[in-house]
Design an enzyme around this catalytic site. Structure first.
Site, PDB file in Angstrom:
ATOM      1  N   ILE A   1       0.909  -1.151   0.000  1.00 10.02           N
ATOM      2  CA  ILE A   1       0.000   0.000   0.000  1.00 10.02           C
ATOM      3  C   ILE A   1       0.949   1.202   0.000  1.00 10.02           C
ATOM      4  CG2 ILE A   1      -1.751   1.302   1.252  1.00 10.02           C
ATOM      5  CD1 ILE A   1      -2.815  -1.321   2.369  1.00 10.02           C
ATOM      6  N   PRO A   2       1.089   1.862  -1.145  1.00  5.19           N
ATOM      7  CA  PRO A   2       2.212   2.773  -1.377  1.00  5.19           C
ATOM      8  C   PRO A   2       2.124   4.158  -0.720  1.00  5.19           C
ATOM      9  CG  PRO A   2       0.809   2.733  -3.295  1.00  5.19           C
ATOM     10  CD  PRO A   2       0.231   1.732  -2.322  1.00  5.19           C
ATOM     11  N   CYS A   3       2.235   4.176   0.597  1.00  6.79           N
ATOM     12  CA  CYS A   3       2.213   5.457   1.311  1.00  6.79           C
ATOM     13  C   CYS A   3       3.450   6.299   1.007  1.00  6.79           C
ATOM     14  CB  CYS A   3       2.051   5.230   2.814  1.00  6.79           C
ATOM     15  SG  CYS A   3       3.222   4.075   3.531  1.00  6.79           S
ATOM     16  N   HIS A   4       4.504   5.670   0.482  1.00  8.46           N
ATOM     17  CA  HIS A   4       5.711   6.416   0.116  1.00  8.46           C
ATOM     18  C   HIS A   4       5.454   7.355  -1.067  1.00  8.46           C
ATOM     19  CE1 HIS A   4       5.803   2.699  -2.284  1.00  8.46           C
ATOM     20  NE2 HIS A   4       6.422   3.419  -3.214  1.00  8.46           N
TER      21      HIS A   4
END
Length: 172
Positions: free
Chosen positions: A136-139
């Site tokens: 889950i690409p919070c970056h």
């Protein structure tokens, strides 16, 4: 009892956790990150032979090899409030190699909730508590001016992930 497997990545050691039923990924944390395993109610058991954990390992192998595996390839079930889950769902829609801002996510959340506005800080809190890092690409979330603010795994790892995806971080 939930299950875990360790994964050595280019950005550090990671722990991947699945649920009791061995059907869903419920956590992926970078060693030393804030809120490490905070959503777990019990200590995970070793799960080297659990197929869903192996699928996550394969996904990460593909990702770090420069392929672009889709978030939808894995059965994810992050634990959190309805608000946080809705924010995490928006994160899953950010394309590989792209970024968005906390403010943009706040606008989407406001629309979803039928509100005029939504606090970017509230969104930031939800993003920061994402229990399934990288997948889950919070970056891929940056400050309004493009600044590389906030990453529970550390700004250095956020920069490495964004560079890996081809994002120009030189001006950020």
């Amino acid at each position: 009892m939930c299950y875990q497997i360790n994964y050595r990545s280019p950005i550090g050691n990671m722990t991947i956790v699945c649920d009791r039923q061995k059907e869903h990924i419920i956590g992926l944390w970078i060693e030393g990150q804030k809120y490490f395993q905070a959503t777990l109610s019990e200590e995970p058991a070793p799960g080297e032979d659990v197929p869903v954990l192996q699928r996550a390992v394969n996904w990460l192998d593909a990702y770090f090899a420069g392929k672009k595996p889709a978030v939808s390839e894995l059965p994810l079930k992050p634990e959190g409030s309805r608000f946080r889950k809705d924010v995490w769902k928006i994160l899953c829609e950010i394309p590989y190699g792209s970024v968005t801002t906390y403010g943009e996510i706040a606008k989407k959340m406001a629309a979803k909730m039928g509100r005029e506005t939504m606090s970017a800080q509230a969104v930031g809190g939800a993003v920061g508590h994402n229990p399934i890092s990288v997948i889950i690409p919070c970056h891929r979330v940056v400050g309004t001016n493009g600044s590389l603010t906030g990453y529970a795994g550390g700004i250095d790892k956020k920069i490495k992930l964004l560079k890996h995806e081809g994002v120009d971080v030189s001006a950020k």
